[in-house]
Every structure is written in structure tokens, then in C-alpha cells.
Design a protein around this motif. Structure first.
Motif, PDB file in Angstrom:
ATOM      1  N   GLY A 396       0.759  -1.199   0.233  1.00  0.00           N
ATOM      2  CA  GLY A 396      -0.007  -0.070   0.001  1.00  0.00           C
ATOM      3  C   GLY A 396       0.846   1.290   0.147  1.00  0.00           C
ATOM      4  O   GLY A 396       0.647   2.145   0.651  1.00  0.00           O
ATOM      5  N   ARG A 397       1.706   1.252  -0.927  1.00  0.00           N
ATOM      6  CA  ARG A 397       2.726   2.572  -0.828  1.00  0.00           C
ATOM      7  C   ARG A 397       3.124   2.884  -2.284  1.00  0.00           C
ATOM      8  O   ARG A 397       2.818   2.219  -3.074  1.00  0.00           O
ATOM      9  N   GLY A 398       3.731   3.860  -2.504  1.00  0.00           N
ATOM     10  CA  GLY A 398       4.117   4.449  -3.811  1.00  0.00           C
ATOM     11  C   GLY A 398       5.127   3.711  -4.180  1.00  0.00           C
ATOM     12  O   GLY A 398       5.962   2.914  -3.641  1.00  0.00           O
ATOM     13  N   VAL A 399       5.251   3.527  -5.740  1.00  0.00           N
ATOM     14  CA  VAL A 399       6.244   2.625  -6.543  1.00  0.00           C
ATOM     15  C   VAL A 399       7.484   3.486  -6.779  1.00  0.00           C
ATOM     16  O   VAL A 399       7.661   4.727  -7.464  1.00  0.00           O
ATOM     17  N   PRO A 400       8.481   3.197  -6.222  1.00  0.00           N
ATOM     18  CA  PRO A 400       9.917   3.844  -6.392  1.00  0.00           C
ATOM     19  C   PRO A 400      10.692   3.390  -7.841  1.00  0.00           C
ATOM     20  O   PRO A 400      10.346   2.310  -8.100  1.00  0.00           O
ATOM     21  N   GLN A 401      11.300   4.457  -8.094  1.00  0.00           N
ATOM     22  CA  GLN A 401      11.789   4.148  -9.548  1.00  0.00           C
ATOM     23  C   GLN A 401      13.249   3.415  -9.502  1.00  0.00           C
ATOM     24  O   GLN A 401      14.103   3.909  -8.788  1.00  0.00           O
ATOM     25  N   ALA A 402      13.243   2.530 -10.247  1.00  0.00           N
ATOM     26  CA  ALA A 402      14.787   1.908 -10.518  1.00  0.00           C
ATOM     27  C   ALA A 402      15.629   2.684 -11.339  1.00  0.00           C
ATOM     28  O   ALA A 402      15.421   2.602 -12.492  1.00  0.00           O
ATOM     29  N   SER A 403      16.786   3.283 -10.966  1.00  0.00           N
ATOM     30  CA  SER A 403      17.716   3.820 -11.735  1.00  0.00           C
ATOM     31  C   SER A 403      18.308   3.003 -12.667  1.00  0.00           C
ATOM     32  O   SER A 403      18.434   1.700 -12.324  1.00  0.00           O
ATOM     33  N   LYS A 404      19.145   3.449 -13.594  1.00  0.00           N
ATOM     34  CA  LYS A 404      20.040   2.698 -14.525  1.00  0.00           C
ATOM     35  C   LYS A 404      21.030   2.005 -13.686  1.00  0.00           C
ATOM     36  O   LYS A 404      21.476   0.931 -13.754  1.00  0.00           O
ATOM     37  N   GLU A 421      15.128 -15.319  -6.051  1.00  0.00           N
ATOM     38  CA  GLU A 421      15.991 -14.767  -5.184  1.00  0.00           C
ATOM     39  C   GLU A 421      16.061 -13.118  -5.477  1.00  0.00           C
ATOM     40  O   GLU A 421      15.853 -12.037  -4.735  1.00  0.00           O
ATOM     41  N   LEU A 422      15.757 -12.925  -6.972  1.00  0.00           N
ATOM     42  CA  LEU A 422      15.461 -11.481  -7.185  1.00  0.00           C
ATOM     43  C   LEU A 422      14.219 -10.830  -6.651  1.00  0.00           C
ATOM     44  O   LEU A 422      14.155  -9.688  -6.364  1.00  0.00           O
ATOM     45  N   GLU A 423      13.128 -11.333  -6.552  1.00  0.00           N
ATOM     46  CA  GLU A 423      11.920 -10.754  -5.850  1.00  0.00           C
ATOM     47  C   GLU A 423      12.295 -10.665  -4.573  1.00  0.00           C
ATOM     48  O   GLU A 423      11.857  -9.725  -3.939  1.00  0.00           O
ATOM     49  N   ASN A 424      12.970 -11.462  -3.802  1.00  0.00           N
ATOM     50  CA  ASN A 424      13.150 -11.481  -2.313  1.00  0.00           C
ATOM     51  C   ASN A 424      14.248  -9.983  -2.277  1.00  0.00           C
ATOM     52  O   ASN A 424      14.208  -9.294  -1.061  1.00  0.00           O
ATOM     53  N   VAL A 425      15.399  -9.967  -3.017  1.00  0.00           N
ATOM     54  CA  VAL A 425      16.024  -8.761  -2.991  1.00  0.00           C
ATOM     55  C   VAL A 425      15.327  -7.563  -3.316  1.00  0.00           C
ATOM     56  O   VAL A 425      15.510  -6.489  -2.614  1.00  0.00           O
ATOM     57  N   LEU A 426      14.311  -7.419  -4.256  1.00  0.00           N
ATOM     58  CA  LEU A 426      13.480  -6.366  -4.534  1.00  0.00           C
ATOM     59  C   LEU A 426      12.676  -5.887  -3.688  1.00  0.00           C
ATOM     60  O   LEU A 426      12.462  -4.876  -3.221  1.00  0.00           O
ATOM     61  N   GLU A 427      12.077  -6.829  -2.637  1.00  0.00           N
ATOM     62  CA  GLU A 427      11.051  -6.464  -1.401  1.00  0.00           C
ATOM     63  C   GLU A 427      12.139  -6.001  -0.441  1.00  0.00           C
ATOM     64  O   GLU A 427      11.472  -4.941   0.135  1.00  0.00           O
ATOM     65  N   ARG A 428      13.258  -6.443  -0.231  1.00  0.00           N
ATOM     66  CA  ARG A 428      14.069  -5.713   0.841  1.00  0.00           C
ATOM     67  C   ARG A 428      14.418  -4.346   0.261  1.00  0.00           C
ATOM     68  O   ARG A 428      14.349  -3.405   1.102  1.00  0.00           O
ATOM     69  N   ALA A 429      14.536  -4.082  -1.044  1.00  0.00           N
ATOM     70  CA  ALA A 429      14.997  -2.831  -1.424  1.00  0.00           C
ATOM     71  C   ALA A 429      13.818  -1.948  -1.399  1.00  0.00           C
ATOM     72  O   ALA A 429      13.761  -0.680  -0.926  1.00  0.00           O
ATOM     73  N   VAL A 430      12.422  -2.277  -1.605  1.00  0.00           N
ATOM     74  CA  VAL A 430      11.411  -1.440  -1.645  1.00  0.00           C
ATOM     75  C   VAL A 430      11.379  -1.083  -0.157  1.00  0.00           C
ATOM     76  O   VAL A 430      10.921   0.216   0.299  1.00  0.00           O
ATOM     77  N   ILE A 431      11.608  -2.016   0.930  1.00  0.00           N
ATOM     78  CA  ILE A 431      11.251  -1.635   2.197  1.00  0.00           C
ATOM     79  C   ILE A 431      12.299  -0.528   2.683  1.00  0.00           C
ATOM     80  O   ILE A 431      12.244   0.224   3.549  1.00  0.00           O
TER      81      ILE A 431
END
Length: 508
Positions: A396-404, A421-431
Motif C-alpha cells: 500500500g505504498r508508492g512505487v519507487p523508480q529503479a535507476s539505470k 532471489e530477485l523478488e526477495n532482493v527487490l522486496e528488501r529494496a522497497v522496504i
């Protein structure tokens, strides 16, 4: 001489007395009667005889019985009665005779005859009683015909009722079978709803993933067994779902069994079911997954983990479509399409005796190899965008942009855990990203030649990745920020993989 004359006179007197008695009897009875002399001539007949058979006294009395009524009484059965039977017996009753008489038509009669004697025991008179049973016989015949017809109808009705009963019982058995299957399927779906899938559809435009999609379209509409190969976390289950969604069985549930997470002593019961009392604790009958998947598709994930003793039973299902529940000798036939997946090299397992060669050939009819993420780096930007949106929607939060720069880091990593593993890394990154820009929480090292080497076995890659994750988490297997959470595995599954790969926490 005088005595002889007197005897003759006495005999004549006795005969006349007897005739008078007979006449009296004849006139008092309603049934036709005839009195015959010893030569079978009619002496007297009563009125019912004349009225019943429409003859006159003048045409009857004094004549031989066979001659009366224009010789209509010359009946073979009557001759037999008077000439053969009666001389041997003093009386005979209920001799049935049928005859056609002019004027009155067909008649059925019962004849009763009795000889009347004088003292010398020579027959002087014969009393013939006639009972007309034509109407009774016709009524009896009609009743018999009616009974016969009704009996035929009742037999037909009974047979029809039995057919309907059999049909109802067959329908009831089918309904019960479908009810049991539906109930088991409902329970299964409730369990499946709890499972967290990596994503709802296959994401990517690389040539590697396009080839996988091409093979899915090729095989989906048939009932051919499919073997899905690939490293851990590449999305083999997603491929299985895609094959099922495009198949002719898409309206049925895809039944999933993870052979790696089931204890060895329960996997046979889970796959093939068991009867009540088949083993300790089996208090009710349970349908197996193959029975639930009758007419549908079953997905056997981690097929390489299936115990060797159950591989023969699985082979029988693939070859003949039949099996027996635990505790039952009754063979159950099923029509189930099989999709199987493994991250192990089954050819190597066959060579080392860990997997049956005949089962391998049966499974390897149409293999689909899902490429590891390191072989489809062009898909990482699309995959990252998909996962970031999905994670943010859930939070329930805004979507951050992934830079190049972030994308370059993601593409420069070897991804031994692949898409999971990619999904887990990205979830920790969003947090870890409170602002509008995505910030990685993990330090992703560049891929090494060893990691991308084609010579390295899947087992070695998996073992190294699990060890690396455990070291990062301080050997925390379960809970928040644990190895099982990072790897996206169930706690019991991770422990099972650790035991299989001989991963043991080092002593301090």
C-alpha cells in the motif's frame, strides 16, 4: 319252475322300482342327467338335459347314446368312459370333454358316471351326470390370460425397476465419487490459496523465455507428459501452470504435489490415497492426489526427490493409468495428465541408481528447460518493474523508480537463486526505499566464472547459494530476515534441502 318265475317277476319289480327312484332323482336335479341301460341305450333324461342340448325325448329315449343329437354324442372320451373305464370302476368323476353341438356351439363338460346294480351284481343302469363348465372354463381361461398378461407386465416392470435401480445406484456411486473428488479438490484449493506464487504470468521478452513459451504452446493442447527442468527458483511451477491454462483440461484444477516437502512415510498415501485402517492413525479413507486429479492435470514438483520404491508405482500410473490405494487390492483407473519438474540432473541420477531408467524415459517425452536468470539478463528490467509494482501494491505504498545504476547492478549479479532471489532482493529494496528512488539493501557481487560455469552442477550451485544465505543471516533458518524468508522457502523445506545437501552449521 314256479320259483324261477317268481324270481324273474321280483327282478322286474326291482328294476322298475329302481327306474322310478332314478326318475324321481332326475326330475329333482338341475344339472343334465341321463339314465342308460346295460347296452348304453337312453332310458330316461331329465328336463335340464333336453333344454341344455336342445334335443327332444322322442329323439333320445330308447336310442344308443352315441346316436342321439345326429350322432353329436359320439365322442371318443365318452366312449372311453362308458366302455373302458366304467366296466372296471363303479364310478368315475370329472372327466373333461369338449364338443361342438349344432345350435348351441362349443361346450366344455365334466362327466360323472355311476353304475347301479341289482343283487346279482350285474349292471342294470348307468347314471350319467353332465356339468356344463363352458362359461367357467372360459372365465378361467380369461383369468389365466389376464394373469399371464399381468405377470408379463409385472416381470417387465420389475426388470425395468431393477434397471432403474441399477442406474440409480450407478448414478449414486458416480455422484459419491464426484462428491468425494470435489471435496478433496476444495480442500486442496483452500491449501493452494495460501501458497504465495512468484508471479501470476511469465514475464520477459528474451529469446530464451520466448523459446520456453513456444514449447508451452506446442505441447499444451495434448495429453503428453511434460518434464520441466531448471535450477531452483527459475519458475518451473509457473511453466506448469501455463501449460495447464492452455490445455483442454484448463477447466479442472491443477493438482500440485511437492515431492520434496512430504515425509517419505506419507508420500505414498498423499499420492495414491489410503483405506481406513491401512496404517496407524488412518481413521478414515482418504483420496490420493491422483484420484483427485482424475480427468485433470497433476503437477509433481521436485520429482527427483521421489523415493525409489514409489517410482515403480508412479511408472504404472503413467503406463496403464491405474494404481491401488494403500490397504486395498482394488485397482483404480484414472485419466490424469502428468507434469513433472526437477532441479536435479535425472540422467546423472539414473547412472548412479538414484532414479529408475524406465521412469526417466516415460517422463522425458517432452522436456522444457527453464533458463536460469543469468541467461536472460535482458528480462531483468521488465521483471524488476513487475515485482516492484506487485510488492508496493501489497504494502500500500508508492512505487519507487529503479535507476539505470540499480538495473546495472541487478544485471551484473549471477543470481544463483534466480527469479525467487530477485523478488526477495527487490522486496528488501522497497522496504529500504522511503523515497521515490529504489535503493538496494543487499550488496550484490559481480558474477564469477564459477557461478556461470556450465560445468557446475545444479546441486553445487544450490548448496553454495544456501550456504551463502545462511552465513549472511548468521545461520538463522526461520523467522523474520531468516534464510528461509530470503530464499522464499518453507522452513521445513529448507531444513530438508540442508540435510540432503549435507549443509551443517560449523562449530564455533
Amino acid at each position: 319252475m314256479k320259483n324261477s318265475i317268481m324270481a324273474t317277476e321280483n327282478e322286474e319289480y326291482s328294476l322298475q322300482t329302481l327306474v322310478k327312484v332314478c326318475y324321481t332323482i332326475l326330475d329333482s336335479l338341475r344339472e343334465p342327467l341321463i339314465v342308460l341301460d346295460s347296452e348304453l341305450k337312453v332310458i330316461k333324461a331329465n328336463r335340464p338335459f333336453y333344454t341344455t342340448f336342445e334335443v327332444k325325448p322322442a329323439e333320445t329315449e330308447g336310442r344308443l347314446i352315441y346316436e342321439i343329437g345326429n350322432r353329436q354324442w359320439d365322442i371318443p372320451e365318452l366312449r372311453k368312459l362308458l366302455e373302458d373305464i366304467l366296466p372296471k370302476k363303479s364310478e368315475f368323476n370329472d372327466l373333461e370333454v369338449e364338443q361342438f353341438f349344432e345350435g348351441i356351439g362349443h361346450r366344455i363338460m365334466l362327466l360323472n358316471a355311476r353304475r347301479l346294480y341289482r343283487r346279482s351284481e350285474q349292471t342294470q343302469l348307468i347314471l350319467l351326470a353332465i356339468e356344463d363348465v363352458t362359461q367357467k372354463a372360459e372365465d378361467q381361461r380369461k383369468i389365466e390370460e389376464l394373469v399371464g398378461k399381468r405377470t408379463v407386465e409385472l416381470i417387465a416392470a420389475k426388470e425395468e425397476a431393477e434397471r432403474k435401480k441399477d442406474a440409480i445406484e450407478a448414478a449414486y456411486d458416480e455422484i459419491k465419487k464426484l462428491k468425494d473428488q470435489l471435496e478433496a479438490e476444495r480442500t486442496f484449493l483452500q491449501e493452494e490459496i495460501k501458497i504465495k506464487y512468484n508471479h501470476e504470468k511469465i514475464v520477459g521478452e528474451s529469446n530464451a523465455i520466448k523459446y520456453v513459451l513456444h514449447k508451452i504452446e506446442q505441447i499444451a493442447s495434448s495429453d503428453t507428459t511434460v518434464l520441466i527442468l531448471g535450477e531452483t527458483g527459475t519458475g518451473k511451477e509457473l511453466v506448469a501452470h501455463a501449460v495447464h491454462r492452455l490445455s483442454l483440461r484448463k477447466n479442472k484444477t491443477l493438482i500440485k504435489v511437492n515431492c520434496a516437502t512430504l515425509p517419505a512415510n506419507l508420500i505414498e498415501s498423499e499420492l495414491f490415497g489410503h483405506e481406513k485402517g491401512a496404517f496407524t492413525g488412518s481413521h478414515t479413507r482418504q483420496l490420493g492426489r491422483f484420484e483427485i486429479a482424475d480427468g485433470a492435470t497433476i503437477f509433481l514438483d521436485e520429482i527427483g526427490e521421489l523415493p525409489i520404491d514409489l517410482q515403480a508405482k508412479l511408472l504404472k500410473v503413467i503406463q496403464d493409468g491405474e494404481f491401488e490405494r494403500l490397504g486395498s487390492a482394488r485397482t483404480i483407473k484414472v485419466n490424469t495428465r502428468i507434469l513433472a519438474a526437477t532441479n536435479r540432473n535425472l540422467e546423472d541420477e539414473v547412472r548412479t541408481g538414484g532414479f529408475r531408467e524406465d521412469l526417466w524415459y516415460r517422463l522425458n517425452v517432452f522436456p522444457i528447460t527453464v533458463p536460469p536468470l543469468r541467461d536472460r539478463l535482458d528480462d531483468i528490467p521488465m521483471l524488476a518493474g513487475f515485482f516492484i509494482k506487485k510488492i508496493c501494491k501489497r504494502m500500500g505504498r508508492g512505487v519507487p523508480q529503479a535507476s539505470k545504476a540499480v538495473v546495472d547492478v541487478l544485471q551484473g549479479y549471477s543470481w544463483p537463486g534466480n527469479i525467487r532471489e530477485l523478488e526477495n532482493v527487490l522486496e528488501r529494496a522497497v522496504i529500504n526505499s522511503p523515497g521515490s528512488q529504489l535503493r538496494l539493501a543487499d550488496e550484490l557481487r559481480k558474477k564469477t566464472p564459477a557461478a556461470s560455469s556450465a560445468q557446475e552442477t545444479l546441486k553445487a550451485v544450490e548448496r553454495r547459494h544456501i550456504l551463502h544465505t545462511l552465513e549472511q543471516t548468521g545461520w538463522k533458518v526461520s523467522g523474520k530476515n531468516s534464510a528461509s524468508e530470503i530464499l522464499g522457502l518453507n522452513r521445513s523445506t529448507l531444513r530438508a534441502r540442508m540435510a540432503k545437501l549435507n549443509i551443517v552449521k560449523p562449530h564455533p
